[in-house]
Design a protein around this motif. Structure first.
Motif, short mmCIF file in Angstrom:
data_model
loop_
_atom_site.label_atom_id
_atom_site.label_comp_id
_atom_site.label_asym_id
_atom_site.label_seq_id
_atom_site.Cartn_x
_atom_site.Cartn_y
_atom_site.Cartn_z
N LYS A 111 0.82 -1.22 0.00
CA LYS A 111 0.00 0.00 0.00
C LYS A 111 0.85 1.26 0.00
N ASP A 112 2.01 1.18 0.65
CA ASP A 112 2.86 2.36 0.77
C ASP A 112 4.08 2.32 -0.14
N ALA A 113 4.34 1.13 -0.71
CA ALA A 113 5.54 1.00 -1.54
C ALA A 113 5.36 1.71 -2.88
N GLU A 114 6.45 2.18 -3.40
CA GLU A 114 6.42 2.82 -4.72
C GLU A 114 6.28 1.75 -5.80
N ILE A 115 5.38 1.99 -6.74
CA ILE A 115 5.19 1.07 -7.87
C ILE A 115 6.08 1.55 -9.01
N SER A 116 7.00 0.69 -9.42
CA SER A 116 7.92 1.05 -10.51
C SER A 116 7.32 0.62 -11.85
N HIS A 117 7.68 1.34 -12.90
CA HIS A 117 7.21 1.02 -14.25
C HIS A 117 8.42 1.04 -15.18
N ASP A 118 8.55 -0.02 -15.99
CA ASP A 118 9.68 -0.03 -16.92
C ASP A 118 9.21 0.35 -18.32
N LYS A 119 10.13 0.36 -19.25
CA LYS A 119 9.82 0.81 -20.61
C LYS A 119 8.87 -0.12 -21.34
N SER A 120 8.78 -1.37 -20.87
CA SER A 120 7.88 -2.34 -21.51
C SER A 120 6.44 -2.19 -21.04
N GLY A 121 6.24 -1.35 -20.04
CA GLY A 121 4.90 -1.17 -19.51
C GLY A 121 4.61 -2.04 -18.31
N PHE A 122 5.61 -2.81 -17.88
CA PHE A 122 5.42 -3.66 -16.71
C PHE A 122 5.50 -2.82 -15.43
N SER A 123 4.65 -3.18 -14.47
CA SER A 123 4.67 -2.50 -13.17
C SER A 123 5.02 -3.52 -12.10
N ASP A 131 0.95 -5.84 -16.02
CA ASP A 131 1.14 -5.39 -17.41
C ASP A 131 0.25 -4.17 -17.67
N SER A 132 0.91 -3.03 -17.82
CA SER A 132 0.20 -1.78 -18.13
C SER A 132 -0.91 -1.48 -17.12
N LEU A 133 -0.58 -1.60 -15.84
CA LEU A 133 -1.55 -1.35 -14.79
C LEU A 133 -1.26 -0.02 -14.09
N SER A 134 -2.32 0.62 -13.65
CA SER A 134 -2.13 1.80 -12.81
C SER A 134 -1.66 1.34 -11.44
N ASP A 135 -1.14 2.27 -10.65
CA ASP A 135 -0.65 1.90 -9.32
C ASP A 135 -1.77 1.30 -8.46
N ASP A 136 -2.95 1.92 -8.50
CA ASP A 136 -4.07 1.42 -7.70
C ASP A 136 -4.52 0.04 -8.16
N LYS A 137 -4.54 -0.17 -9.48
CA LYS A 137 -4.95 -1.47 -10.01
C LYS A 137 -3.93 -2.54 -9.65
N PHE A 138 -2.66 -2.19 -9.70
CA PHE A 138 -1.61 -3.15 -9.33
C PHE A 138 -1.78 -3.57 -7.87
N ARG A 139 -1.97 -2.59 -6.98
CA ARG A 139 -2.12 -2.89 -5.56
C ARG A 139 -3.37 -3.73 -5.30
N SER A 140 -4.45 -3.40 -5.99
CA SER A 140 -5.70 -4.14 -5.82
C SER A 140 -5.55 -5.59 -6.28
#
Length: 245
Positions: free
Chosen positions: A146-158, A215-224
């Protein structure tokens, strides 16, 4: 312990040996055990933690309860067979014919289908302890996400990129927990369930060391998704454990 109870893990039927009253009880039926040699032999079977009661042990019980000269010319195996036959006859009057099994060349033991109520309680404690630890690890990981930073790379992976200390801490916790549980439950009757559990724990491990990739997820969607998928795995682990005996 004057009363010892065993439970059939397949039928949930129980049988109780009351040593003080010299009684066997099961499903509302009671049988008084008149033969002291049978009573003590049953008690040995019910309390022998290492499993097998040897022919010589039963023969010794018989001679102690009868006399040193009782069946004095008979081998231990014949004496043991005679008194286990008597014991099984009593059990059949309670409609139980699978409690005692023969260990060829050694002696007798209580069938693995029958579990001491004390052992059953211990099993439940082990299962609860394992589930509590796994649940705690998963809860901590979800909280961290919930508090961690979500990283995103050039491929769109989070993904989450935690510190190595955090990864090692989580790996160590789940490794210790799983191996302790595996050691306790490793036996032929649990092989399929243990394989299923291992599969689920392996998936959880990928999450707790934060190798889960979106794959191509927003931070909230990734956490959910991270939270929901871990909770699903936890439910599957509980189901796998419930099937173990």
């Amino acid at each position: 312990m004057s009363q010892i109870t065993f439970k059939n893990i397949e039928t949930s039927r129980t049988i109780t040996l009351d040593v003080n009253q010299r009684m066997l009880k099961s499903s509302g039926r009671e049988i008084h055990i008149q033969d002291s040699a049978v009573l003590v032999s049953l008690h040995r079977l019910f309390t022998r933690k290492e499993g097998v009661v040897k022919y010589s042990d039963i023969a010794c019980v018989v001679r102690e309860q009868k006399s040193a000269f009782h069946m004095e010319d008979c081998p231990d195996g014949i004496i043991a067979n005679k008194y286990i036959f008597k014991t099984r006859s009593i059990l059949k009057n309670l409609m139980i014919d699978d409690l005692i099994v023969t260990v060829r060349g050694l002696g007798y033991k209580v069938s693995e289908k029958w579990l001491s109520i004390v052992d059953e309680n211990k099993d439940e404690y082990q299962k609860d302890a394992f589930l509590n630890t796994i649940t705690s690890i998963i809860d901590d990981c979800i909280k961290y996400s919930k508090d961690a930073e979500i990283s995103h790379d050039k491929s769109g992976f989070s993904f989450i990129k935690p510190s190595k200390d955090k990864v090692l801490e989580n790996f160590s916790r789940i490794d210790d927990c799983y191996n302790s549980f595996l050691t306790y439950y490793s036996e032929p009757g649990n092989s399929i369930e243990l394989l299923e559990l291992r599969e689920k724990i392996t998936k959880v491990l990928l999450y707790v060391i934060y190798w889960r990739v979106g794959d191509s997820l927003s931070d909230d969607k990734f956490r959910s998704d991270y939270k929901n998928e871990l909770n699903l795995l936890l439910r599957q682990i509980k189901q796998a454990i419930d099937l173990m005996r």
